[in-house]
Enzyme design. Structure first.
Site, PDB file in Angstrom:
ATOM      1  N   GLY A  72     -58.876-121.581   1.439  1.00  0.00           N
ATOM      2  CA  GLY A  72     -58.519-120.981   0.162  1.00  0.00           C
ATOM      3  C   GLY A  72     -58.016-119.571   0.354  1.00  0.00           C
ATOM      4  O   GLY A  72     -58.396-118.877   1.302  1.00  0.00           O
ATOM      5  N   GLY A  74     -56.461-116.138  -2.191  1.00  0.00           N
ATOM      6  CA  GLY A  74     -56.081-115.629  -3.501  1.00  0.00           C
ATOM      7  C   GLY A  74     -56.272-114.138  -3.553  1.00  0.00           C
ATOM      8  O   GLY A  74     -56.313-113.457  -2.520  1.00  0.00           O
ATOM      9  N   GLY A  75     -56.414-113.593  -4.771  1.00  0.00           N
ATOM     10  CA  GLY A  75     -56.561-112.171  -4.932  1.00  0.00           C
ATOM     11  C   GLY A  75     -57.825-111.622  -4.302  1.00  0.00           C
ATOM     12  O   GLY A  75     -57.901-110.442  -3.968  1.00  0.00           O
ATOM     13  N   PHE A  76     -58.826-112.470  -4.123  1.00  0.00           N
ATOM     14  CA  PHE A  76     -60.104-112.032  -3.543  1.00  0.00           C
ATOM     15  C   PHE A  76     -60.046-111.866  -2.044  1.00  0.00           C
ATOM     16  O   PHE A  76     -60.915-111.249  -1.430  1.00  0.00           O
ATOM     17  CB  PHE A  76     -61.204-113.048  -3.868  1.00  0.00           C
ATOM     18  CG  PHE A  76     -60.860-114.445  -3.423  1.00  0.00           C
ATOM     19  CD1 PHE A  76     -60.316-115.343  -4.320  1.00  0.00           C
ATOM     20  CD2 PHE A  76     -61.060-114.851  -2.117  1.00  0.00           C
ATOM     21  CE1 PHE A  76     -59.967-116.618  -3.914  1.00  0.00           C
ATOM     22  CE2 PHE A  76     -60.724-116.128  -1.702  1.00  0.00           C
ATOM     23  CZ  PHE A  76     -60.169-117.011  -2.620  1.00  0.00           C
ATOM     24  N   GLY A  77     -59.055-112.440  -1.389  1.00  0.00           N
ATOM     25  CA  GLY A  77     -59.011-112.463   0.068  1.00  0.00           C
ATOM     26  C   GLY A  77     -58.885-113.899   0.534  1.00  0.00           C
ATOM     27  O   GLY A  77     -58.178-114.698  -0.067  1.00  0.00           O
ATOM     28  N   LYS A  78     -59.600-114.257   1.581  1.00  0.00           N
ATOM     29  CA  LYS A  78     -59.481-115.599   2.148  1.00  0.00           C
ATOM     30  C   LYS A  78     -60.841-116.265   2.283  1.00  0.00           C
ATOM     31  O   LYS A  78     -61.852-115.601   2.483  1.00  0.00           O
ATOM     32  CB  LYS A  78     -58.797-115.536   3.518  1.00  0.00           C
ATOM     33  CG  LYS A  78     -57.367-115.017   3.450  1.00  0.00           C
ATOM     34  CD  LYS A  78     -56.720-114.954   4.823  1.00  0.00           C
ATOM     35  CE  LYS A  78     -55.283-114.458   4.712  1.00  0.00           C
ATOM     36  NZ  LYS A  78     -54.613-114.361   6.041  1.00  0.00           N
ATOM     37  N   VAL A  79     -60.834-117.591   2.164  1.00  0.00           N
ATOM     38  CA  VAL A  79     -62.052-118.383   2.341  1.00  0.00           C
ATOM     39  C   VAL A  79     -61.838-119.335   3.512  1.00  0.00           C
ATOM     40  O   VAL A  79     -60.826-120.040   3.578  1.00  0.00           O
ATOM     41  CB  VAL A  79     -62.401-119.186   1.070  1.00  0.00           C
ATOM     42  CG1 VAL A  79     -63.613-120.074   1.322  1.00  0.00           C
ATOM     43  CG2 VAL A  79     -62.677-118.245  -0.093  1.00  0.00           C
ATOM     44  N   LYS A  93     -66.372-116.363   2.531  1.00  0.00           N
ATOM     45  CA  LYS A  93     -65.420-115.621   1.701  1.00  0.00           C
ATOM     46  C   LYS A  93     -65.333-114.193   2.226  1.00  0.00           C
ATOM     47  O   LYS A  93     -66.288-113.431   2.151  1.00  0.00           O
ATOM     48  CB  LYS A  93     -65.853-115.628   0.235  1.00  0.00           C
ATOM     49  CG  LYS A  93     -64.849-114.939  -0.691  1.00  0.00           C
ATOM     50  CD  LYS A  93     -65.081-115.255  -2.158  1.00  0.00           C
ATOM     51  CE  LYS A  93     -66.206-114.427  -2.735  1.00  0.00           C
ATOM     52  NZ  LYS A  93     -66.271-114.571  -4.207  1.00  0.00           N
ATOM     53  N   ASP A 197     -67.554-115.277 -16.320  1.00  0.00           N
ATOM     54  CA  ASP A 197     -66.240-115.715 -15.832  1.00  0.00           C
ATOM     55  C   ASP A 197     -66.221-117.225 -15.627  1.00  0.00           C
ATOM     56  O   ASP A 197     -65.835-117.728 -14.569  1.00  0.00           O
ATOM     57  CB  ASP A 197     -65.884-114.994 -14.530  1.00  0.00           C
ATOM     58  CG  ASP A 197     -64.385-115.038 -14.234  1.00  0.00           C
ATOM     59  OD1 ASP A 197     -63.597-115.281 -15.170  1.00  0.00           O
ATOM     60  OD2 ASP A 197     -63.998-114.834 -13.066  1.00  0.00           O
TER      61      ASP A 197
END
Length: 404
Positions: A72, A74-79, A93, A197
């Site tokens: 995965g 996204g804006g959070f970084g990578k998983v 994460k 959320d």
């Protein structure tokens, strides 16, 4: 359009989707810089230090963050998918400098997940804060996010021939599992936790399609924040309680509203917000309630469900969604009521009516809607005690007995 999280920033015209990758284990504040801190800065004393995992162990688990284990982004970084030395499969994460998960969200998630454990909440295995790293390690959820299972992982609702199609019964069981997790948060022994959320990318599925709520970076405890007051708007496009915009007070009923949007996603298999559609269709909550008021919600459901939902089950499910999406928070049900109604909708779907040879389907649909159903459902206390005690995962298919 992927749903972005808003945090203390005004909405900007022309904001577009920056990533079409699978969003696993939660998002993050968009256009928000990673909270800066020195290597020697210490985390709050109430963090569970026993959950600390060394950076060396995390690099071992992910083969030094090998790209082939990336699941995965996204804006959070990578998983990354990883395997600890013990053999346990985990999701790692990793926040990236400049745009990943902030220190406050990182701490909040650790504090909350170290206090609670429930079979419908994603379990935190550990964390790492060495060398300016902000890394969270969770149990690995084999089937990814609910959103990914409802429509293709790149955010396009076009059907994928290789993707496993969720039946209506499975979708109801997933909704029930997520509702159990949220009900536990709101009423459990940790004391009035508001998720803040709730969305389809924050509901994850294990190998048996058992739903677990994840991403607690924006969560708030009602005990420590009795008024649930927050400065600035936080949440995700398409899921935010309209009353929250006026008061900036986020309560359990705000989670209920967001869950109502998720229910429509499950039924219609389309994003909460889709700016590629006509203006009146862009918001799923508004579009769905427009057809519900007409009494024709079935016209916009997932085509894969046509002819596969019993009329009574669809009617009950539509009523639940409508109640969750009431404009005024006081008119919405609590999660225990939502759980009750969802269990009822599942029972209606599973009812078998003996048919005479001369009866056609329309006759039986009419009969089905007239049958009174008496369901024996557990009390609020029973639900809490039962879910708190049953940490061991099952296939998520257990339902309450029902007499017709």
């Amino acid at each position: 359009m992927q749903n972005k999280r808003i945090k203390q920033e005004p909405l900007k015209k022309g904001v577009s989707d920056q990533s079409s990758a699978v969003l696993l284990y939660g998002g993050t504040s968009f256009n928000k810089k990673l909270t800066e801190r020195s290597v020697n800065a210490s985390l709050p004393p109430n963090l569970n230090l026993s959950l600390r995992i060394s950076f060396a162990d995390i690099k071992y688990a992910t083969k030094n963050f090998d790209a082939k284990f990336l699941v995965g982004e996204g804006g959070f970084g990578k998983v990354y998918k990883g395997t600890l030395r013990s053999g346990m499969k985990v999701a790692v994460k990793r926040s990236e400098p400049g745009h990943g998960q902030g220190l406050k969200e990182f701490e909040t998630e650790i504090i909350i997940l170290s206090q609670i454990r429930h079979r419908h909440l994603v379990s935190l295995i550990g964390y790492c804060d060495e060398e300016s790293e902000l890394i969270l390690v969770y149990e690995f959820m084999e089937k990814g996010t609910l959103r990914d299972q409802l429509y293709h992982s790149n955010g396009n609702p076009e059907r994928s021939s290789s993707r496993f199609e969720l039946s209506w019964k499975q979708r109801l069981e997933i909704c029930i599992g997520a509702a159990r997790g949220l009900h536990y948060l709101h009423t459990g022994p940790a004391g009035g936790i508001i998720h803040h959320d709730v969305k389809s990318t924050n509901i994850l599925l294990n190998e048996n399609y058992v739903a677990k709520v994840g991403d607690f970076g924006l969560s708030k405890s009602g005990l420590s924040d009795p008024d649930h007051f927050t400065m600035g708007v936080k949440g995700s496009f398409g899921y935010l309680d309209p009353e929250y915009f006026k008061t900036l007070r986020f309560t359990e009923k705000s989670d209920v509203y967001s869950f109502g949007v998720v229910l429509l996603e499950v039924l219609c298999a389309r994003p909460a917000v889709d700016n590629s559609l006509l203006r009146e269709e862009a918001s799923l909550a508004e579009w769905g309630m427009l057809w519900q008021r007409k009494g024709q919600l079935e016209k916009i459901i997932d085509p894969l469900l046509h002819g596969k939902i019993k009329a009574s089950s669809l009617k009950k499910f539509a009523e639940i969604s409508e109640k969750c999406l009431k404009a005024k928070a006081a008119e919405r049900p609590d999660m225990h009521e939502v759980l009750w109604d969802l269990t009822y909708a599942l029972q209606l779907q599973e009812i078998t009516i003996d048919r005479e040879p001369h009866e056609d389907s329309s006759t039986n649909t009419s009969l089905e809607l007239q049958l009174p159903v008496i369901c024996h459902l557990p009390s609020t206390r029973t639900l809490i005690e039962e879910e708190d005690a049953q940490i061991k995962e099952d296939d998520g298919s257990n339902t309450t007995a029902c007499e017709v």
